[in-house]
Design a protein around this motif. Structure first.
Motif, PDB file in Angstrom:
ATOM      1  N   TRP A 287       0.818  -1.197   0.000  1.00 35.38           N
ATOM      2  CA  TRP A 287       0.000   0.000   0.000  1.00 35.38           C
ATOM      3  C   TRP A 287       0.855   1.250   0.000  1.00 35.38           C
ATOM      4  O   TRP A 287       1.799   1.345   0.763  1.00 35.38           O
ATOM      5  CB  TRP A 287      -0.889  -0.021   1.247  1.00 35.38           C
ATOM      6  CG  TRP A 287      -1.884   1.083   1.292  1.00 35.38           C
ATOM      7  CD1 TRP A 287      -1.837   2.174   2.107  1.00 35.38           C
ATOM      8  CD2 TRP A 287      -3.063   1.206   0.508  1.00 35.38           C
ATOM      9  NE1 TRP A 287      -2.916   2.967   1.876  1.00 35.38           N
ATOM     10  CE2 TRP A 287      -3.687   2.410   0.898  1.00 35.38           C
ATOM     11  CE3 TRP A 287      -3.645   0.432  -0.484  1.00 35.38           C
ATOM     12  CZ2 TRP A 287      -4.871   2.839   0.328  1.00 35.38           C
ATOM     13  CZ3 TRP A 287      -4.821   0.868  -1.047  1.00 35.38           C
ATOM     14  CH2 TRP A 287      -5.422   2.062  -0.643  1.00 35.38           C
ATOM     15  N   TYR A 288       0.496   2.218  -0.825  1.00 39.73           N
ATOM     16  CA  TYR A 288       1.218   3.478  -0.839  1.00 39.73           C
ATOM     17  C   TYR A 288       0.332   4.614  -0.373  1.00 39.73           C
ATOM     18  O   TYR A 288       0.725   5.745  -0.429  1.00 39.73           O
ATOM     19  CB  TYR A 288       1.757   3.760  -2.247  1.00 39.73           C
ATOM     20  CG  TYR A 288       2.848   2.783  -2.615  1.00 39.73           C
ATOM     21  CD1 TYR A 288       4.155   3.010  -2.216  1.00 39.73           C
ATOM     22  CD2 TYR A 288       2.537   1.613  -3.297  1.00 39.73           C
ATOM     23  CE1 TYR A 288       5.149   2.099  -2.527  1.00 39.73           C
ATOM     24  CE2 TYR A 288       3.522   0.697  -3.607  1.00 39.73           C
ATOM     25  CZ  TYR A 288       4.831   0.943  -3.228  1.00 39.73           C
ATOM     26  OH  TYR A 288       5.816   0.053  -3.525  1.00 39.73           O
TER      27      TYR A 288
ATOM     28  N   GLY B 166      -5.339   5.897   1.730  1.00 37.66           N
ATOM     29  CA  GLY B 166      -4.764   6.296   0.455  1.00 37.66           C
ATOM     30  C   GLY B 166      -5.231   7.632  -0.080  1.00 37.66           C
ATOM     31  O   GLY B 166      -4.987   7.942  -1.248  1.00 37.66           O
ATOM     32  N   ASP B 168      -5.321  11.167  -1.450  1.00 34.88           N
ATOM     33  CA  ASP B 168      -4.310  12.048  -2.029  1.00 34.88           C
ATOM     34  C   ASP B 168      -4.568  13.488  -1.625  1.00 34.88           C
ATOM     35  O   ASP B 168      -3.662  14.326  -1.631  1.00 34.88           O
ATOM     36  CB  ASP B 168      -4.380  11.980  -3.563  1.00 34.88           C
ATOM     37  CG  ASP B 168      -4.229  10.571  -4.088  1.00 34.88           C
ATOM     38  OD1 ASP B 168      -3.236   9.914  -3.707  1.00 34.88           O
ATOM     39  OD2 ASP B 168      -5.087  10.121  -4.866  1.00 34.88           O
ATOM     40  N   SER B 202       1.752  13.390   3.946  1.00 33.79           N
ATOM     41  CA  SER B 202       2.016  13.541   2.515  1.00 33.79           C
ATOM     42  C   SER B 202       0.726  13.543   1.691  1.00 33.79           C
ATOM     43  O   SER B 202       0.484  12.664   0.855  1.00 33.79           O
ATOM     44  CB  SER B 202       2.968  12.453   2.012  1.00 33.79           C
ATOM     45  OG  SER B 202       3.371  12.747   0.687  1.00 33.79           O
ATOM     46  N   MET B 203      -0.105  14.535   1.955  1.00 33.56           N
ATOM     47  CA  MET B 203      -1.374  14.694   1.242  1.00 33.56           C
ATOM     48  C   MET B 203      -1.543  16.162   0.875  1.00 33.56           C
ATOM     49  O   MET B 203      -1.026  17.047   1.553  1.00 33.56           O
ATOM     50  CB  MET B 203      -2.559  14.335   2.144  1.00 33.56           C
ATOM     51  CG  MET B 203      -2.544  12.938   2.707  1.00 33.56           C
ATOM     52  SD  MET B 203      -4.106  12.501   3.573  1.00 33.56           S
ATOM     53  CE  MET B 203      -4.082  13.653   4.952  1.00 33.56           C
ATOM     54  N   SER B 252      -0.653  12.926  -7.873  1.00 31.81           N
ATOM     55  CA  SER B 252       0.329  11.837  -7.847  1.00 31.81           C
ATOM     56  C   SER B 252       1.490  12.165  -6.918  1.00 31.81           C
ATOM     57  O   SER B 252       2.117  11.268  -6.335  1.00 31.81           O
ATOM     58  CB  SER B 252       0.872  11.569  -9.244  1.00 31.81           C
ATOM     59  OG  SER B 252      -0.185  11.265 -10.126  1.00 31.81           O
ATOM     60  N   ARG B 255       1.419  10.654  -3.463  1.00 34.15           N
ATOM     61  CA  ARG B 255       1.873   9.264  -3.279  1.00 34.15           C
ATOM     62  C   ARG B 255       3.373   9.123  -3.432  1.00 34.15           C
ATOM     63  O   ARG B 255       4.032   8.415  -2.675  1.00 34.15           O
ATOM     64  CB  ARG B 255       1.177   8.343  -4.287  1.00 34.15           C
ATOM     65  CG  ARG B 255      -0.317   8.288  -4.047  1.00 34.15           C
ATOM     66  CD  ARG B 255      -0.998   7.277  -4.947  1.00 34.15           C
ATOM     67  NE  ARG B 255      -2.382   7.704  -5.165  1.00 34.15           N
ATOM     68  CZ  ARG B 255      -3.247   7.084  -5.950  1.00 34.15           C
ATOM     69  NH1 ARG B 255      -2.872   5.990  -6.602  1.00 34.15           N
ATOM     70  NH2 ARG B 255      -4.477   7.531  -6.090  1.00 34.15           N
ATOM     71  N   ARG B 256       3.951   9.801  -4.437  1.00 36.72           N
ATOM     72  CA  ARG B 256       5.401   9.709  -4.639  1.00 36.72           C
ATOM     73  C   ARG B 256       6.169  10.200  -3.415  1.00 36.72           C
ATOM     74  O   ARG B 256       7.169   9.602  -3.005  1.00 36.72           O
ATOM     75  CB  ARG B 256       5.833  10.594  -5.813  1.00 36.72           C
ATOM     76  CG  ARG B 256       5.421  10.077  -7.153  1.00 36.72           C
ATOM     77  CD  ARG B 256       6.215  10.770  -8.255  1.00 36.72           C
ATOM     78  NE  ARG B 256       5.729  10.352  -9.553  1.00 36.72           N
ATOM     79  CZ  ARG B 256       5.950   9.139 -10.064  1.00 36.72           C
ATOM     80  NH1 ARG B 256       6.678   8.258  -9.392  1.00 36.72           N
ATOM     81  NH2 ARG B 256       5.454   8.809 -11.241  1.00 36.72           N
ATOM     82  N   ARG B 258       5.600  10.270  -0.370  1.00 37.66           N
ATOM     83  CA  ARG B 258       5.585   9.524   0.890  1.00 37.66           C
ATOM     84  C   ARG B 258       6.886   8.770   1.114  1.00 37.66           C
ATOM     85  O   ARG B 258       7.174   8.354   2.228  1.00 37.66           O
ATOM     86  CB  ARG B 258       4.394   8.555   0.911  1.00 37.66           C
ATOM     87  CG  ARG B 258       3.107   9.281   1.152  1.00 37.66           C
ATOM     88  CD  ARG B 258       1.885   8.419   1.118  1.00 37.66           C
ATOM     89  NE  ARG B 258       0.722   9.298   1.337  1.00 37.66           N
ATOM     90  CZ  ARG B 258      -0.521   9.033   1.003  1.00 37.66           C
ATOM     91  NH1 ARG B 258      -0.809   7.881   0.461  1.00 37.66           N
ATOM     92  NH2 ARG B 258      -1.474   9.889   1.244  1.00 37.66           N
ATOM     93  N   GLN B 265       9.545   5.693   4.483  1.00 42.46           N
ATOM     94  CA  GLN B 265       8.288   5.950   3.798  1.00 42.46           C
ATOM     95  C   GLN B 265       7.299   6.193   4.926  1.00 42.46           C
ATOM     96  O   GLN B 265       7.117   5.346   5.810  1.00 42.46           O
ATOM     97  CB  GLN B 265       7.890   4.757   2.931  1.00 42.46           C
ATOM     98  CG  GLN B 265       6.878   5.079   1.840  1.00 42.46           C
ATOM     99  CD  GLN B 265       5.422   4.894   2.271  1.00 42.46           C
ATOM    100  OE1 GLN B 265       5.108   4.747   3.440  1.00 42.46           O
ATOM    101  NE2 GLN B 265       4.530   4.927   1.294  1.00 42.46           N
TER     102      GLN B 265
END
Lengths: 288, 288
Positions: A287-288, B166, B168, B202-203, B252, B255-256, B258, B265
């Motif tokens: 999971w990311y 998850g 974003d 990280s959002m 995107s 997600r990157r 993180r 991470q």
């Protein structure tokens, strides 16, 4: 003095890698200045006797100490006893040939406890074990204190777990490094995280950073003391110069201010009926 | 367009208590302006069709709507379809004579979902039920979005639960009120909480506040859009004037980013072995 006042100092200085004896001597001299000025609780940076940027596991091992026999711990313990103060200081802890990025909590009567950094940052994973002592809260004459170290502060869970145990103050020995994209004239993100945590948990935060560039790695200073409303009451200190930030903190305020109005008390407002299903469970594989 | 870019606008305006039809008309006009400028996701404030400072349960009931039959929802739904956009908007939701402080998520094809505020602030407890839909994450063509409303943002658990699913981007319809002791030239604490949450999860965060003083209660504006590093990319808007803040966000990146280095991470670094014992359990009775 009202209720639970204590004068706190964070001593921002520049440890030199490997120069343990000199680093401790410097710290004790600065502790003496702060204590002479009335401070009763002193916070020092992360790994402040050894330096931070280690080149090898062997070097880390050489610079490590046990809580019981270490020279640095002994010097700080003597300072706490002689000056009738409490000290929170970061050092490389060794136990059974395991190394930890730890902080010792000392009082006038000796050792109060140890915290081992739970969230390791980057190359620390090459030298240290992850903390295995949980998130302890230590009792002192002036109130309850918790300890987090640097990257721990990136995890809201860590602050919250201390608050849920009644911590009035979190001491943060740290070696903050620069963050991407920081706009001019903005508080450092590390400071923002301390302010948000202090506010949303109604706790004092005393964060002591180092300065200087070590083996190419710059550190960012900006040590500060934050009140339970989330506002700095001392600091942030310089980005690049040594300096001690000091504030008189009434730790009772942390408990009083958790009640915000007739309906809201921050700890009791938590929707624990909604949290359990995910917060304590591991991130899903893949999971990311 | 790269990866998952979307232009987002937060429309900060001043709803008038009880003037539902006019408030919605104002919002639809401003939505039209933002959509004409290229925005594909529009965030409106909390309770933005009804106003916030309710005098009675009866008044709250009168101003409430069901998702299926409400006039405000119908107007926003039509706007989303006509303009080929997504809208997140706060309103008083009624279901089975229960009232909720809710936000609806609408897309060009209609209703995507509803979020009900889980952490009620102050007198809201007199009129609304606490949310009972958990912390849902909604899927859109440009990415995963979560919703929090105002005081929800004071709970790091809420942001984290969205990140763990998850998300974003978190959209925050809000009616922020002044906080104690804010120093001059400091970001508002509400902004600081958004920045800390964006960074440590990280959002992206898109927070849309209202302005004006309603029945003696001032609101503080300062709507903003924050990137996953925690820095504002649009706003904060004015404290007192209406205004739309707009940014093109590549979701995107959330997600990157993180992944911070070879070892870290942010989601995977959580010490879930240490968290479960307390985070999901109720605050102990009698505990402050």
């Amino acid at each position: 003095m009202s209720e639970a006042e204590v004068q706190i100092s964070c001593i921002q200085f520049e440890p030199r890698i490997g120069e343990t004896e000199q680093n401790v001597a410097t710290s004790v001299s600065l502790i003496g200045d702060a204590a002479a000025g009335g401070s009763k609780l002193i916070v020092l940076p992360e790994l402040c006797n050894s330096g931070y940027v280690l080149n090898s596991r062997e070097e880390a091992y050489e610079l490590s100490e046990t809580v019981e026999t270490g020279n640095s711990i002994a010097a700080w313990r003597a300072a706490a006893a002689d000056m009738d103060i409490h000290i929170v200081a970061g050092f490389i802890e060794r136990q059974d040939d395991r190394l930890y990025n730890s902080a010792v909590v000392l009082g006038p009567k000796g050792l109060i406890g140890t915290y081992r950094k739970n969230h390791l940052w980057n190359a620390e994973a090459l030298y240290f074990e992850r903390g295995d002592l949980g998130f302890p809260v230590f009792h002192t004459p002036f109130g309850r204190i918790g300890v987090l170290i640097c990257y721990d502060g990136w995890f809201p869970e860590a602050w919250r777990l201390l608050a849920l145990q009644g911590a009035d103050l979190v001491c943060v020995p740290t070696n903050w490094v620069p963050m991407a994209e920081q706009p001019a004239n903005s508080p450092a993100m590390a400071n923002i995280l301390c302010m948000a945590a202090a506010h949303s948990n109604s706790m004092f935060v005393a964060a002591c950073d180092r300065i200087g560039t070590e083996r190419g790695q710059p550190f960012i200073g900006q040590s500060l003391i934050v009140n339970p409303n989330g506002w700095p009451v001392a600091g942030p200190a310089s980005v690049s110069e040594p300096g001690t930030v000091t504030a008189v903190c009434n730790l009772s305020a942390a408990r009083r201010q958790r009640t915000w109005n007739s309906f809201n008390q921050v700890m009791r407002d938590r929707r624990t009926d909604l949290y359990p299903e995910m917060l304590g469970t591991p991130t899903r594989p893949g999971w990311y």
